[in-house]
Design a protein around this motif. Sequence first.
Motif, PDB file in Angstrom:
ATOM      1  N   VAL A  68       1.192  -1.174  -0.075  1.00 48.45           N
ATOM      2  CA  VAL A  68       0.128  -0.320   0.162  1.00 48.45           C
ATOM      3  C   VAL A  68       0.592   1.080   0.242  1.00 48.45           C
ATOM      4  CG1 VAL A  68      -2.164   1.933   1.200  1.00 48.45           C
ATOM      5  CG2 VAL A  68      -1.815  -0.980   0.977  1.00 48.45           C
ATOM      6  N   GLY A  69       0.357   2.166  -0.482  1.00 43.95           N
ATOM      7  CA  GLY A  69       1.206   3.109  -1.076  1.00 43.95           C
ATOM      8  C   GLY A  69       2.857   3.184  -1.900  1.00 43.95           C
ATOM      9  N   GLY A  70       2.235   2.185  -2.467  1.00 47.23           N
ATOM     10  CA  GLY A  70       3.402   1.522  -3.894  1.00 47.23           C
ATOM     11  C   GLY A  70       2.991   3.122  -5.178  1.00 47.23           C
ATOM     12  N   ASP A  71       4.311   2.668  -5.532  1.00 49.21           N
ATOM     13  CA  ASP A  71       4.647   3.529  -6.971  1.00 49.21           C
ATOM     14  C   ASP A  71       3.913   2.882  -7.998  1.00 49.21           C
ATOM     15  OD1 ASP A  71       5.040   5.603  -8.058  1.00 49.21           O
ATOM     16  OD2 ASP A  71       6.535   5.659  -8.572  1.00 49.21           O
ATOM     17  N   GLY A  80       0.457   7.741 -10.438  1.00 47.46           N
ATOM     18  CA  GLY A  80      -0.281   7.262  -9.423  1.00 47.46           C
ATOM     19  C   GLY A  80       0.038   6.940  -8.358  1.00 47.46           C
ATOM     20  N   THR A  81      -0.520   6.030  -7.218  1.00 47.73           N
ATOM     21  CA  THR A  81      -0.264   5.602  -6.116  1.00 47.73           C
ATOM     22  C   THR A  81      -1.652   4.276  -5.617  1.00 47.73           C
ATOM     23  OG1 THR A  81       0.088   7.290  -4.942  1.00 47.73           O
ATOM     24  CG2 THR A  81       0.402   5.843  -3.356  1.00 47.73           C
ATOM     25  N   ILE A  82      -0.896   3.204  -4.381  1.00 48.18           N
ATOM     26  CA  ILE A  82      -1.578   1.887  -4.538  1.00 48.18           C
ATOM     27  C   ILE A  82      -2.216   2.480  -3.123  1.00 48.18           C
ATOM     28  CG2 ILE A  82      -1.239  -0.313  -4.129  1.00 48.18           C
ATOM     29  CD1 ILE A  82       0.679  -0.915  -5.342  1.00 48.18           C
ATOM     30  N   ILE A 115       4.137  -6.199 -12.670  1.00 44.18           N
ATOM     31  CA  ILE A 115       4.791  -5.051 -11.788  1.00 44.18           C
ATOM     32  C   ILE A 115       5.880  -5.960 -12.046  1.00 44.18           C
ATOM     33  CG2 ILE A 115       4.537  -6.797  -9.331  1.00 44.18           C
ATOM     34  CD1 ILE A 115       2.175  -7.408  -9.850  1.00 44.18           C
ATOM     35  N   ARG A 116       6.693  -4.648 -11.523  1.00 39.95           N
ATOM     36  CA  ARG A 116       8.051  -4.724 -11.534  1.00 39.95           C
ATOM     37  C   ARG A 116       8.883  -4.603 -10.667  1.00 39.95           C
ATOM     38  NH1 ARG A 116       9.883  -4.839 -17.000  1.00 39.95           N
ATOM     39  NH2 ARG A 116       8.521  -3.823 -18.673  1.00 39.95           N
ATOM     40  N   SER A 125       8.520  -2.667  -5.335  1.00 41.17           N
ATOM     41  CA  SER A 125       8.101  -3.705  -6.474  1.00 41.17           C
ATOM     42  C   SER A 125       6.655  -1.888  -6.738  1.00 41.17           C
ATOM     43  CB  SER A 125       6.791  -4.767  -6.405  1.00 41.17           C
ATOM     44  OG  SER A 125       7.726  -5.390  -6.270  1.00 41.17           O
ATOM     45  N   TYR A 126       6.579  -1.647  -7.416  1.00 42.03           N
ATOM     46  CA  TYR A 126       5.942  -1.273  -8.220  1.00 42.03           C
ATOM     47  C   TYR A 126       4.905  -1.574  -9.634  1.00 42.03           C
ATOM     48  CZ  TYR A 126       9.021  -0.510 -11.949  1.00 42.03           C
ATOM     49  OH  TYR A 126      10.099  -0.556 -13.370  1.00 42.03           O
TER      50      TYR A 126
END
Length: 316
Positions: A68-71, A80-82, A115-116, A125-126
Amino acid sequence: MFQLRLRQKVKPLISLRYADEWVGFLVLLSILIFGGAVIEAGVLRDWLTPPARLRVVLPASGVGGLTVGGDVQLMGAHAGTIRSIKLNPSGNMYAMVDLDPQAKPFIRRDSTALIRKQLIVTGASYLDLSRGHGDPMDWSYAVISATPAPNPADQITATLNSIQAEIMPALASARHMMAQLDGTITDMHAGKGTIGQLMTNDQLIRQSEATIASLDAVIERLKPIEKQVSGIMAKTDATMGNLKSATKDVKDATPHLPAIASNVEASTADLPAMLAQAQTTLYGLQQLTDQLRGMWLLGGQKVTHHKRLAPRQVRP
């Protein structure tokens, strides 16, 4: 005396001028700083322009390191943001992504997500969204699927496994060849086979030496014949040279043959007339001779002639 002292007016130790104005200024400054922090944090922007909600279906293998909060990136830029990762009733996991409204035109129904890792193998991961070119997305319920990007470590492992699978049979073949070579050398040392007998049997070596000596004797006998053959070859070369020169002379004379033939033909064309004249002349001489014989001064011998046919009148 004590009553007189209490009745005296007590003066403050420190007197501040314009204290209320300074307090009001600090309050206004605090409000301005708070407003600037809110604007900088994007809270006001989120209130005025709500982000686009995108549901990203995660692979069955798991979240792949997403938090959560990932790029979330689009074409290499932050998009955006997760906000959350949830589990639907069917057992699949999906992530709720808040996208910048400016990214809406680039996200379409054929868009996908990868997913990288930030540092290829390690790091956070982003989600990397791909630009779509199909039908527009229905943003009332936007859903795309995510797949994990190929891991270079897995690719390296697969490459090493394939190399190992190719090298191991080669090593086994090399071991088999070395074992066969070792057995062959052992048999040779034991005297098996022709080479082994040559290595261990002195009689074969002596026979070989005798054969070589007899070959040397035969070669010595053939040397005089070789000299004779050389002389014959020299004569043959001279003959071939003469033949070549004769052929060249014939070749040089060949262009003159038509002229020679024409001259011969022109010369033979006059022969019939000359023969006829010679025949006429001989006939005249014969008559003259006969007349001379018949003259009385010369004896008066009469010459009788038998009637002969002319050569042209003779027929078979």
